[in-house]
Design a protein around this motif. Structure first.
Motif, mmCIF file in Angstrom:
data_model
loop_
_atom_site.group_PDB
_atom_site.id
_atom_site.type_symbol
_atom_site.label_atom_id
_atom_site.label_comp_id
_atom_site.label_asym_id
_atom_site.label_seq_id
_atom_site.Cartn_x
_atom_site.Cartn_y
_atom_site.Cartn_z
ATOM 1 N N ARG A 93 -8.441 12.068 -4.362
ATOM 2 C CA ARG A 93 -7.967 13.127 -3.452
ATOM 3 C C ARG A 93 -9.154 13.833 -2.807
ATOM 4 N NH1 ARG A 93 -4.688 15.793 -6.835
ATOM 5 N NH2 ARG A 93 -2.854 14.868 -5.858
ATOM 6 N N GLN A 94 -10.129 14.157 -3.616
ATOM 7 C CA GLN A 94 -11.297 14.875 -3.105
ATOM 8 C C GLN A 94 -12.087 14.014 -2.121
ATOM 9 O OE1 GLN A 94 -13.801 16.513 -6.160
ATOM 10 N NE2 GLN A 94 -15.377 17.081 -4.669
ATOM 11 N N MET A 104 -14.403 23.354 9.579
ATOM 12 C CA MET A 104 -13.372 22.316 9.461
ATOM 13 C C MET A 104 -13.003 22.179 7.989
ATOM 14 S SD MET A 104 -11.710 19.648 10.904
ATOM 15 C CE MET A 104 -12.555 19.586 12.477
ATOM 16 N N ILE A 105 -11.701 22.262 7.705
ATOM 17 C CA ILE A 105 -11.252 22.112 6.319
ATOM 18 C C ILE A 105 -10.066 21.141 6.279
ATOM 19 C CG2 ILE A 105 -11.973 24.449 5.637
ATOM 20 C CD1 ILE A 105 -8.982 25.263 5.782
ATOM 21 N N HIS A 106 -9.682 20.741 5.065
ATOM 22 C CA HIS A 106 -8.459 19.960 4.945
ATOM 23 C C HIS A 106 -7.477 20.711 4.048
ATOM 24 C CE1 HIS A 106 -8.899 18.467 0.798
ATOM 25 N NE2 HIS A 106 -10.194 18.476 1.039
ATOM 26 N N LEU A 107 -6.198 20.402 4.246
ATOM 27 C CA LEU A 107 -5.134 21.080 3.498
ATOM 28 C C LEU A 107 -4.419 20.097 2.577
ATOM 29 C CD1 LEU A 107 -3.743 23.311 6.395
ATOM 30 C CD2 LEU A 107 -5.230 24.027 4.523
ATOM 31 N N GLY A 108 -5.184 19.164 2.043
ATOM 32 C CA GLY A 108 -4.607 18.222 1.091
ATOM 33 C C GLY A 108 -3.857 17.086 1.776
ATOM 34 N N GLU A 109 -3.145 16.321 0.949
ATOM 35 C CA GLU A 109 -2.544 15.079 1.436
ATOM 36 C C GLU A 109 -1.025 15.156 1.532
ATOM 37 O OE1 GLU A 109 -3.462 15.620 -1.629
ATOM 38 O OE2 GLU A 109 -2.029 14.682 -3.006
ATOM 39 N N ARG A 110 -0.483 14.187 2.276
ATOM 40 C CA ARG A 110 0.967 13.938 2.303
ATOM 41 C C ARG A 110 1.168 12.456 1.993
ATOM 42 N NH1 ARG A 110 0.619 17.601 7.090
ATOM 43 N NH2 ARG A 110 0.060 15.793 8.345
ATOM 44 N N GLY A 114 -10.196 13.710 1.188
ATOM 45 C CA GLY A 114 -10.295 14.973 1.932
ATOM 46 C C GLY A 114 -11.637 15.094 2.625
ATOM 47 N N GLU A 115 -12.686 14.766 1.880
ATOM 48 C CA GLU A 115 -14.033 14.852 2.452
ATOM 49 C C GLU A 115 -14.215 13.852 3.586
ATOM 50 O OE1 GLU A 115 -16.086 16.317 -1.739
ATOM 51 O OE2 GLU A 115 -16.487 14.269 -1.007
ATOM 52 N N ALA A 116 -13.662 12.624 3.394
ATOM 53 C CA ALA A 116 -13.779 11.598 4.442
ATOM 54 C C ALA A 116 -13.053 12.061 5.711
ATOM 55 C CB ALA A 116 -13.202 10.269 3.950
ATOM 56 N N ALA A 117 -11.867 12.653 5.545
ATOM 57 C CA ALA A 117 -11.084 13.109 6.700
ATOM 58 C C ALA A 117 -11.834 14.192 7.469
ATOM 59 C CB ALA A 117 -9.722 13.622 6.239
ATOM 60 N N VAL A 118 -12.428 15.130 6.731
ATOM 61 C CA VAL A 118 -13.172 16.211 7.380
ATOM 62 C C VAL A 118 -14.394 15.647 8.120
ATOM 63 C CG1 VAL A 118 -14.650 18.222 6.889
ATOM 64 C CG2 VAL A 118 -12.363 18.062 5.862
ATOM 65 N N ARG A 119 -15.041 14.673 7.481
ATOM 66 C CA ARG A 119 -16.227 14.061 8.096
ATOM 67 C C ARG A 119 -15.857 13.348 9.402
ATOM 68 N NH1 ARG A 119 -17.789 11.653 3.445
ATOM 69 N NH2 ARG A 119 -17.278 9.545 4.151
ATOM 70 N N VAL A 120 -14.773 12.564 9.370
ATOM 71 C CA VAL A 120 -14.356 11.829 10.573
ATOM 72 C C VAL A 120 -13.994 12.814 11.687
ATOM 73 C CG1 VAL A 120 -12.583 10.305 11.543
ATOM 74 C CG2 VAL A 120 -13.558 9.795 9.306
ATOM 75 N N ALA A 121 -13.215 13.833 11.352
ATOM 76 C CA ALA A 121 -12.786 14.803 12.364
ATOM 77 C C ALA A 121 -13.992 15.541 12.948
ATOM 78 C CB ALA A 121 -11.785 15.790 11.756
ATOM 79 N N SER A 122 -14.885 15.977 12.076
ATOM 80 C CA SER A 122 -16.062 16.715 12.552
ATOM 81 C C SER A 122 -16.927 15.844 13.458
ATOM 82 C CB SER A 122 -16.914 17.200 11.375
ATOM 83 O OG SER A 122 -16.162 18.064 10.564
ATOM 84 N N PRO A 133 0.808 -1.218 0.000
ATOM 85 C CA PRO A 133 0.000 0.000 0.000
ATOM 86 C C PRO A 133 0.844 1.271 0.000
ATOM 87 C CG PRO A 133 0.253 -0.731 2.249
ATOM 88 C CD PRO A 133 1.038 -1.688 1.393
ATOM 89 N N ARG A 134 0.177 2.377 -0.212
ATOM 90 C CA ARG A 134 0.743 3.700 0.010
ATOM 91 C C ARG A 134 0.175 4.227 1.322
ATOM 92 N NH1 ARG A 134 3.997 6.725 -3.836
ATOM 93 N NH2 ARG A 134 3.840 5.673 -5.817
ATOM 94 N N HIS A 135 1.009 4.924 2.091
ATOM 95 C CA HIS A 135 0.508 5.639 3.260
ATOM 96 C C HIS A 135 0.217 7.067 2.801
ATOM 97 C CE1 HIS A 135 0.606 6.909 7.666
ATOM 98 N NE2 HIS A 135 0.611 8.052 6.998
ATOM 99 N N VAL A 136 -1.049 7.445 2.851
ATOM 100 C CA VAL A 136 -1.439 8.803 2.445
ATOM 101 C C VAL A 136 -2.271 9.400 3.566
ATOM 102 C CG1 VAL A 136 -2.593 10.191 0.675
ATOM 103 C CG2 VAL A 136 -1.494 8.048 0.024
ATOM 104 N N GLU A 137 -1.922 10.578 4.003
ATOM 105 C CA GLU A 137 -2.635 11.182 5.125
ATOM 106 C C GLU A 137 -3.136 12.567 4.766
ATOM 107 O OE1 GLU A 137 0.674 10.901 7.887
ATOM 108 O OE2 GLU A 137 1.284 12.959 7.434
ATOM 109 N N ILE A 138 -4.218 12.962 5.436
ATOM 110 C CA ILE A 138 -4.842 14.258 5.150
ATOM 111 C C ILE A 138 -4.694 15.176 6.367
ATOM 112 C CG2 ILE A 138 -7.001 15.450 4.542
ATOM 113 C CD1 ILE A 138 -6.332 13.586 2.303
ATOM 114 N N GLN A 139 -4.175 16.365 6.136
ATOM 115 C CA GLN A 139 -4.086 17.373 7.189
ATOM 116 C C GLN A 139 -5.440 18.052 7.316
ATOM 117 O OE1 GLN A 139 -1.170 18.651 9.087
ATOM 118 N NE2 GLN A 139 -2.944 19.431 10.212
#
Ligand code: ADP
Ligand code: ADP
Ligand code: MG
Length: 451
Positions: free
Chosen positions: A253-254, A221-227, A257-265, A206-212
Motif C-alpha cells: 500500500r505504501q 501532492m499527497i495520496h488518499l489511499g487505494e480503492r 501510494g508513493e509511486a502514484a504521487v511520484r508519477v503525478a508530480s 489481477p486485482r484493479h487497485v487505484e490510488i487517489q
C-alpha cells in the motif's frame, strides 16, 4: 474563494458538484439538454442553461454551446465532472482563452496522461513498474505479431486513446491476432477517433487497485489511499468499488501510494486524479493509466478518509493550499459503492429506458445515495445508463458487505429494468462476501462458475 462555477456535465455527478458548491457558498450553474429538463441537477442548481437537443454531440459535447453557456453565465470556473470534456485538453485551453478556470489539472498534465502510450512513458520515466508491452503504439499487424511473440500470449490489444472499458481485446494465440487486430482498430477509430493500438501482456487474474491523489498549486501532492475495483462487468466497466483493499499488505500500500504521487508530480499534476494499477497474485503492481479527473467511485475514499474531494478541488482551483499533509491522512472503516444502472440482467444487460414510476431508496445509518433520478423522471436512451450510486460504510469489510446486502434488498425502482436484482445475487455470492475475487470474477459468476 470562487464565487460562481458552471458544471459541464449531467446526472449524479452534476448533483454531487452542485451540492459541494452550495456548501462552500459558491453559486452553481447547471447545463442541460432538452431531454434533461426535469433532471435533478437542473432543479438543484442556482441557475441552469439549455445547451442543445438530446444527443451528447448536440448538447453536453457541443463545444461551442457549452463555451457560450460558460460566458453567458459569468462563471469564474468550470467543473467538468467525469467523461465528457473532463479529459480533453482542448476544452481547458478554450476556457483559459476566455479567462475561465478549469477545475482540474493543468493542460500539460492532461496531455501527458491523455493517451495510454504517453502515460506509460511518464510512469517508466519515474521508475514506476508498468504492465509489460509494446513501446508505444504498434504500427501494423506484422509488427503486432512480433511484439506479441516477444511478450508471450495471452496479450491485450488496447486503444491508445481508450477509456470507459472500451477498445480492449484479448488475444490468446497468434492465429487469432489478425481478426482481432482489425476489430480493435475499427472499434478504436469509431469510439475515439484514433485507430492507434498498443499491446500489453494480459495479466491473468489481477486485482484493479487505484490510488487517489490530490495536489495543489504550491507543489504539495499527497495520496488518499487505494480503492479496490476488480468487480467489473464483461466490458471491463466497474460495478462495485471499495476502500480500503482489506487484504493489501501495508508495505505494498505504501509503495503504491508513493509511486502514484511520484508519477503525478512528474507531470506537474495539480488537483484530484487517480493512478490505476493492476496487482498480480504476488502483490506486484503495474501502472495501468492515470485518470485526470474526479472518478465515479470517489465517494468510497471520502467515506474512509473524511475528506470532501469536491470541496478540495474547488479550494485548490481558488488558489488555496492543501489543508493537510500525507501524515494527516488516516483511513478508518470500510466503504463500498454499487453502481445502479438501467440495464436489464435478463436481457444481457441491454439498456432499459422510459419513465421511472416508483423509486424507493434505501436509508439508514451510513447509507449514502448519489443520484439525479426520482419517481416521475424519464430515463432517456441518449446517455450512460448510470442511475445512482449506492454507498455504504461500515466498521470493517464484513460490516459494509452486510449493509450493502440490506440496502440493495430495500432498493426498489419500478417502470424500468435495473441491475439491482443482479447486484443482490452478486453481493450474496461466496467469493464476493469472502473477498476472494479478481477482475474475472463477474464473468465467472455469470457463467455459473462461481457461487
Ligand atoms: P471510472 O473509473 O471513473 O469509472 P471510467 O474509465 O469507467 O472511469 O469512465 C467513467 C465515465 O467516463 C464513464 O461514464 C465512461 O463511459 C466515461 N468515459 C471514460 N473515458 C471516456 C472516453 N475516452 N470517451 C468517452 N467517455 C469516456
Ligand atoms: P480504461 O481506460 O478503459 O479504463 P484500463 O487500462 O484502465 O482501461 O483497463 C480497464 C480494465 O481492463 C482493468 O481494470 C482490467 O480489468 C482490464 N485490463 C486492462 N489492462 C489489462 C492487462 N494488461 N491485463 C489484464 N487486464 C487488464
Ligand atoms: Mg481505467
Amino acid at each position: 474563494m470562487l464565487s460562481k462555477v458552471l458544471i459541464a456535465n449531467r446526472g449524479e455527478i452534476a448533483c454531487r458538484v452542485i451540492r459541494g458548491c452550495r456548501e462552500l457558498g459558491i453559486k452553481s450553474v447547471a447545463i442541460y439538454s432538452e431531454v434533461d429538463r426535469e433532471s435533478l441537477h437542473v432543479k438543484i442548481a442556482d441557475e441552469a442553461i439549455c445547451v442543445g437537443a438530446g444527443s451528447n454531440t448536440d448538447s453536453y459535447l457541443n463545444l461551442a454551446n457549452v463555451l457560450m453557456a460558460c460566458q453567458i453565465s459569468g462563471a469564474e470556473a468550470v467543473h467538468p465532472g467525469y467523461g465528457y470534456f473532463s479529459e480533453r485538453a482542448n476544452f481547458a485551453v478554450a476556457l483559459e482563452s476566455l479567462g475561465i478556470k478549469f477545475v482540474g489539472p493543468p493542460t500539460g498534465a492532461i496531455e501527458a496522461m491523455g493517451d495510454k502510450a504517453s502515460a506509460k512513458k511518464a510512469a517508466i520515466a519515474c521508475g514506476c513498474p508498468v504492465v509489460p508491452g509494446s513501446d508505444g503504439s504498434v504500427p501494423n499487424e506484422t509488427e503486432a505479431l512480433a511484439v506479441a511473440e516477444q511478450i508471450g500470449y495471452p496479450i491485450l490489444l488496447k486503444a491508445v486513446a481508450g477509456g470507459g472499458g472500451r477498445g480492449i481485446r484479448r488475444v490468446d494465440a497468434p492465429e487469432e491476432l489478425s481478426a482481432l487486430w482489425k476489430m480493435a482498430q475499427a472499434e478504436a477509430q469509431a469510439s475515439f477517433g484514433s485507430g492507434e493500438i498498443l499491446i500489453e501482456k494480459c495479466i491473468v487474474g489481477p486485482r484493479h487497485v487505484e490510488i487517489q491523489v490530490i495536489g495543489d498549486s504550491f507543489g504539495n501532492m499527497i495520496h488518499l489511499g487505494e480503492r479496490e475495483c476488480s468487480i467489473q462487468n464483461l466490458r471491463h466497466q466497474k460495478l462495485l468499488e471499495e476502500a480500503p483493499y482489506a487484504d493489501l499488505p501495508s508495505e505494498v500500500r505504501q509503495k503504491m501510494g508513493e509511486a502514484a504521487v511520484r508519477v503525478a508530480s512528474s507531470v506537474g499534476y495539480q488537483n484530484a486524479g487517480t493512478v490505476e494499477f493492476l496487482v498480480d497474485e504476488n502483490n506486484d503492481f503495474y501502472f495501468l493509466e492515470m485518470n485526470t479527473r474526479l472518478q465515479v467511485e470517489h465517494p468510497v475514499t471520502e467515506q474512509v478518509t473524511g475528506v470532501d474531494l469536491v470541496h478540495l478541488m474547488l479550494k485548490i482551483t481558488s488558489g488555496l493550499p492543501l489543508p493537510m499533509s500525507q501524515e494527516d491522512v488516516t483511513i478508518s472503516g470500510h466503504s463500498i459503492e454499487a453502481r445502479i444502472t438501467a440495464q436489464d440482467p435478463d436481457k444481457d444487460f441491454a439498456p432499459s429506458t422510459g419513465l421511472i414510476t416508483g423509486w424507493r431508496a434505501p436509508g439508514g445509518r451510513n447509507v449514502r445515495m448519489e443520484t439525479h433520478c426520482y419517481a416521475g423522471f424519464s430515463v432517456s436512451p441518449f446517455y450512460d445508463p448510470l442511475l445512482a450510486k449506492l454507498i455504504v460504510t461500515g466498521k470493517d469489510r464484513y460490516d459494509a458487505v452486510v449493509k450493502l446486502q440490506t440496502a440493495l434488498q430495500e432498493f426498489e425502482i419500478s417502470g424500468i429494468a435495473t441491475n439491482i436484482p443482479f447486484l443482490r445475487r452478486l453481493v450474496a455470492s461466496e467469493g464476493y462476501v469472502s473477498g476472494q475475487f479478481d477482475t474475472g470474477y463477474v464473468p465467472r459468476f455469470l457463467a455459473g462458475e462461481a457461487e
